[in-house]
Design an enzyme around this catalytic site. Structure first.
Site, short mmCIF file in Angstrom:
data_model
loop_
_atom_site.label_atom_id
_atom_site.label_comp_id
_atom_site.label_asym_id
_atom_site.label_seq_id
_atom_site.Cartn_x
_atom_site.Cartn_y
_atom_site.Cartn_z
N HIS A 25 0.85 -1.19 0.00
CA HIS A 25 0.00 0.00 0.00
C HIS A 25 0.89 1.24 0.00
O HIS A 25 1.90 1.28 0.70
CB HIS A 25 -0.89 -0.02 1.24
CG HIS A 25 -1.81 1.15 1.34
ND1 HIS A 25 -2.84 1.35 0.47
CD2 HIS A 25 -1.82 2.19 2.20
CE1 HIS A 25 -3.48 2.46 0.80
NE2 HIS A 25 -2.88 3.00 1.84
N ASN A 26 0.53 2.24 -0.81
CA ASN A 26 1.36 3.45 -0.94
C ASN A 26 2.82 3.07 -1.20
O ASN A 26 3.74 3.61 -0.58
CB ASN A 26 1.25 4.34 0.30
CG ASN A 26 -0.13 4.95 0.45
OD1 ASN A 26 -0.89 5.05 -0.50
ND2 ASN A 26 -0.47 5.35 1.66
N GLU A 55 0.82 -0.59 -5.45
CA GLU A 55 -0.14 0.50 -5.64
C GLU A 55 0.53 1.67 -6.35
O GLU A 55 1.67 2.03 -6.04
CB GLU A 55 -0.68 0.97 -4.29
CG GLU A 55 -1.75 2.03 -4.43
CD GLU A 55 -2.33 2.45 -3.10
OE1 GLU A 55 -3.55 2.66 -3.06
OE2 GLU A 55 -1.58 2.57 -2.11
N ASP A 57 -0.68 5.52 -7.24
CA ASP A 57 -1.67 6.59 -7.14
C ASP A 57 -1.35 7.64 -8.20
O ASP A 57 -0.36 8.36 -8.07
CB ASP A 57 -1.66 7.23 -5.76
CG ASP A 57 -2.14 6.30 -4.66
OD1 ASP A 57 -2.75 5.27 -4.99
OD2 ASP A 57 -1.90 6.60 -3.48
N HIS A 70 0.83 10.79 -3.03
CA HIS A 70 -0.32 10.62 -2.14
C HIS A 70 -1.08 11.94 -2.16
O HIS A 70 -0.64 12.93 -1.58
CB HIS A 70 0.16 10.25 -0.73
CG HIS A 70 -0.90 9.64 0.10
ND1 HIS A 70 -1.46 10.28 1.17
CD2 HIS A 70 -1.52 8.44 0.01
CE1 HIS A 70 -2.36 9.50 1.73
NE2 HIS A 70 -2.42 8.37 1.03
N GLU A 104 -4.68 3.66 -8.67
CA GLU A 104 -5.69 4.56 -8.14
C GLU A 104 -5.68 5.77 -9.05
O GLU A 104 -4.73 6.55 -9.05
CB GLU A 104 -5.36 4.92 -6.70
CG GLU A 104 -6.47 5.69 -6.00
CD GLU A 104 -6.13 5.94 -4.55
OE1 GLU A 104 -6.04 7.14 -4.20
OE2 GLU A 104 -5.95 4.98 -3.80
#
Length: 154
Positions: A25-26, A55, A57, A70, A104
């Site tokens: 995640h991230n 991930e 983003d 982020h 994302e």
């Protein structure tokens, strides 16, 4: 720790949804999710540690270049292209099983097209462009079938 578990010791012919997948995640962050640096090298690190789902983003960046960071925080921004190139370089060094890009998406249509262009250009034949019906999970391909492939989930 059983050293035999360093090698694949399971049946890898089952549908992909039958497996637990090591995820990050991230992935791009080198520290906390409010102020830290975003670094493409973080993808190299987690892929070499065995992670198979990372991930990404994506946000609109300057000059039509999508960036990874982020959102709505003070984390730094890195180019999507740099992230894709790093993933391409390190995806299959430790093992050949598929890598899932968990994207994302916060980008405009124009920058989404740029992301699609980079995915095709950078990953080439590694990019799995087959369409999978989500109706029957028993019909999903297996990790064995997807060796050396990069999957995209958005």
């Amino acid at each position: 720790f059983n050293p035999l578990h360093c090698q694949v010791h399971q049946d890898m012919q089952q549908p992909l949804c039958h497996y637990f997948i090591a995820s990050s995640h991230n992935t791009y962050l080198s520290g906390d999710q409010l102020l830290s640096q975003s670094r493409a090298e973080m993808y190299a690190r987690v892929l070499q540690a065995g992670c198979r789902c990372v991930e990404v983003d994506c946000w609109d960046g300057p000059d039509g270049e999508p960036v990874v960071h982020h959102g709505y925080t003070l984390t730094s921004k890195i180019l999507f292209r740099d992230v894709a190139e790093t993933i391409n370089k390190y995806a299959f060094i430790k093992n050949e099983f598929p890598v899932i890009l968990s994207i994302e998406n916060h980008c405009s249509i124009q920058q989404q097209k740029k992301i699609a262009q980079y995915l095709k250009e950078i990953f080439g034949d590694k990019l799995d462009l087959s369409s999978v019906s989500t109706g029957d999970p028993r019909q999903l391909p297996s990790p064995q079938d997807l060796k050396g492939k990069i999957l995209v989930k958005v």
